[in-house]
Design an enzyme around this catalytic site. Structure first.
Site, mmCIF file in Angstrom:
data_model
loop_
_atom_site.group_PDB
_atom_site.id
_atom_site.type_symbol
_atom_site.label_atom_id
_atom_site.label_comp_id
_atom_site.label_asym_id
_atom_site.label_seq_id
_atom_site.Cartn_x
_atom_site.Cartn_y
_atom_site.Cartn_z
ATOM 1 N N SER A 11 10.669 7.469 -7.511
ATOM 2 C CA SER A 11 11.237 8.739 -7.978
ATOM 3 C C SER A 11 11.778 9.475 -6.765
ATOM 4 C CB SER A 11 10.130 9.578 -8.627
ATOM 5 O OG SER A 11 10.532 10.917 -8.813
ATOM 6 N N TYR A 36 1.450 13.016 -9.239
ATOM 7 C CA TYR A 36 2.715 12.274 -9.397
ATOM 8 C C TYR A 36 3.370 12.044 -8.040
ATOM 9 C CZ TYR A 36 7.216 11.026 -11.563
ATOM 10 O OH TYR A 36 8.358 10.374 -11.962
HETATM 11 P P1 NAD Z 1 8.896 7.310 -20.662
HETATM 12 O O1 NAD Z 1 7.741 8.141 -21.053
HETATM 13 O O2 NAD Z 1 10.047 7.160 -21.591
HETATM 14 O O3 NAD Z 1 8.431 5.858 -20.243
HETATM 15 C C1 NAD Z 1 7.182 5.589 -19.682
HETATM 16 C C2 NAD Z 1 6.782 4.212 -20.112
HETATM 17 O O4 NAD Z 1 5.502 3.909 -19.574
HETATM 18 C C3 NAD Z 1 6.678 4.099 -21.635
HETATM 19 O O5 NAD Z 1 7.180 2.850 -22.055
HETATM 20 C C4 NAD Z 1 5.174 4.184 -21.876
HETATM 21 O O6 NAD Z 1 4.782 3.529 -23.044
HETATM 22 C C5 NAD Z 1 4.679 3.462 -20.637
HETATM 23 N N1 NAD Z 1 3.281 3.720 -20.338
HETATM 24 C C6 NAD Z 1 2.659 4.924 -20.204
HETATM 25 N N2 NAD Z 1 1.345 4.726 -19.987
HETATM 26 C C7 NAD Z 1 1.145 3.380 -19.987
HETATM 27 C C8 NAD Z 1 0.009 2.563 -19.828
HETATM 28 N N3 NAD Z 1 -1.212 3.080 -19.644
HETATM 29 N N4 NAD Z 1 0.172 1.229 -19.895
HETATM 30 C C9 NAD Z 1 1.399 0.680 -20.126
HETATM 31 N N5 NAD Z 1 2.512 1.410 -20.267
HETATM 32 C C10 NAD Z 1 2.383 2.750 -20.200
HETATM 33 O O7 NAD Z 1 9.395 7.899 -19.256
HETATM 34 P P2 NAD Z 1 10.551 7.454 -18.261
HETATM 35 O O8 NAD Z 1 11.233 8.675 -17.864
HETATM 36 O O9 NAD Z 1 11.335 6.311 -18.786
HETATM 37 O O10 NAD Z 1 9.689 6.957 -17.001
HETATM 38 C C11 NAD Z 1 9.655 5.623 -16.549
HETATM 39 C C12 NAD Z 1 9.369 5.613 -15.054
HETATM 40 O O11 NAD Z 1 10.441 6.257 -14.375
HETATM 41 C C13 NAD Z 1 8.103 6.366 -14.668
HETATM 42 O O12 NAD Z 1 7.440 5.667 -13.628
HETATM 43 C C14 NAD Z 1 8.642 7.687 -14.166
HETATM 44 O O13 NAD Z 1 7.780 8.283 -13.239
HETATM 45 C C15 NAD Z 1 9.931 7.238 -13.522
HETATM 46 N N6 NAD Z 1 10.913 8.310 -13.339
HETATM 47 C C16 NAD Z 1 11.445 8.982 -14.415
HETATM 48 C C17 NAD Z 1 12.394 9.975 -14.191
HETATM 49 C C18 NAD Z 1 13.062 10.745 -15.321
HETATM 50 O O14 NAD Z 1 13.756 11.725 -15.079
HETATM 51 N N7 NAD Z 1 12.922 10.332 -16.569
HETATM 52 C C19 NAD Z 1 12.767 10.288 -12.894
HETATM 53 C C20 NAD Z 1 12.200 9.597 -11.829
HETATM 54 C C21 NAD Z 1 11.284 8.602 -12.071
#
Ligand code: NAD
Length: 257
Positions: A139, A152
């Site tokens: 991130s 985080y």
């Molecule tokens: P999201 O909530 O759509 O996806 C998260 C995923 O992780 C989901 O598929 C969820 O089911 C899974 N998950 C959660 N807990 C779990 C567990 N215990 N076991 C297995 N799977 C689990 O969110 P996202 O935004 O797609 O985030 C995905 C990644 O990207 C994360 O690591 C997040 O920190 C990172 N990220 C997101 C953003 C953003 O703006 N959306 C920015 C930077 C980084």
């Protein structure tokens, strides 16, 4: 460019960025293993949809990334792992003095330690196959901090550190390890926050996005899950064979500020 014959495991991929990465890797020809902690018909249906549309093999394997043994079992059950995308992640926002200890433990486990466990099982498979790519979804918070996101930010800085160590331990092998550092990405979760933000600030959609949600993203545009997926496809390509142990920001200029 084709990834056909390669198997990619993407943790936390039944929604958002993980699902976007799975789609792009499959469009590039990789067989993909989707994952989350649930085991619903719609989880398996996502894999069926990818398989039907891309002609690749796609499977869904349930495993809880908060548990080390299940992280390891996911990779073992997949049976092959040429491309490992550590993506599963959760968030909790609170000041350090009020941050629930169980939330801290869960975020460190899911966002950081899961990558240690999956990588530990995947590396011997990559070595046996003579090729491998570890792609950690960190991130902008792996490189910078914000208040109220202690767990985080710590986990994301940690996964950037793990990425560097993975790269050094595989430096003389045809294996690379890198982290993608997204800024704000338009996922269903983020989309759902837009109406509340509009209401709270009495703004139209465009203004709420640009003036409130994207204050730290100079482009004033969300990144898309397809762009994160495209970056993963690039890191898996031959063009990226000498890119290892580093981070690629997809953040509209966030970390340039
Ligand atoms: P999201 O909530 O759509 O996806 C998260 C995923 O992780 C989901 O598929 C969820 O089911 C899974 N998950 C959660 N807990 C779990 C567990 N215990 N076991 C297995 N799977 C689990 O969110 P996202 O935004 O797609 O985030 C995905 C990644 O990207 C994360 O690591 C997040 O920190 C990172 N990220 C997101 C953003 C953003 O703006 N959306 C920015 C930077 C980084």
């Amino acid at each position: 460019m084709t990834l056909s014959g390669k198997t990619a495991i993407i943790t936390g991929s039944n929604s958002g960025i993980g699902l976007g990465v799975a789609w792009e890797l499959a469009r590039a020809g990789a067989d993909v293993v989707l994952n989350s902690f649930t085991d619903r018909d719609e989880d398996h249906a996502l894999a069926e949809e990818i398989a039907a549309e891309t002609g690749t093999k796609a499977r869904y394997i349930k495993a809880d990334m908060s548990k080390g043994a299940e992280c390891r079992a996911l990779v073992e059950q997949a049976g092959a792992c040429d491309i490992l995308v550590n993506n599963a992640g959760i968030q909790h926002v609170a000041g350090i003095d009020e941050f629930p200890a169980e939330k801290w433990d869960a975020i460190i486990a899911i966002n950081m330690s899961s990558a240690f466990h999956t990588t530990a099982v995947a590396l011997p498979m990559m070595r046996a196959a003579g090729w491998g790519r570890v792609i950690n979804i960190a991130s902008a918070h792996g490189l910078t901090a914000s208040p109220f996101k202690s767990a985080y930010v710590a986990a994301k800085h940690g996964i950037v550190g793990l990425t560097k160590v993975t790269a050094l331990e595989t430096a003389e092998e045809p294996i690379t390890a890198n982290a993608i550092c997204p800024g704000y990405v338009l996922t269903p979760l983020v989309e759902a926050q837009i109406p509340d933000t509009m209401k709270k600030y009495g703004m139209d959609r465009e203004t709420a996005i640009k003036e409130v949600m994207l204050t730290r993203q100079p482009s004033k545009e969300f990144a898309t899950t397809e762009q994160i997926g495209g970056t993963a496809v690039f890191l898996a390509s031959d063009a990226a064979a000498q890119i290892t142990g580093t981070t690629i920001s997809v953040d509209g200029g966030w970390t340039a500020l």
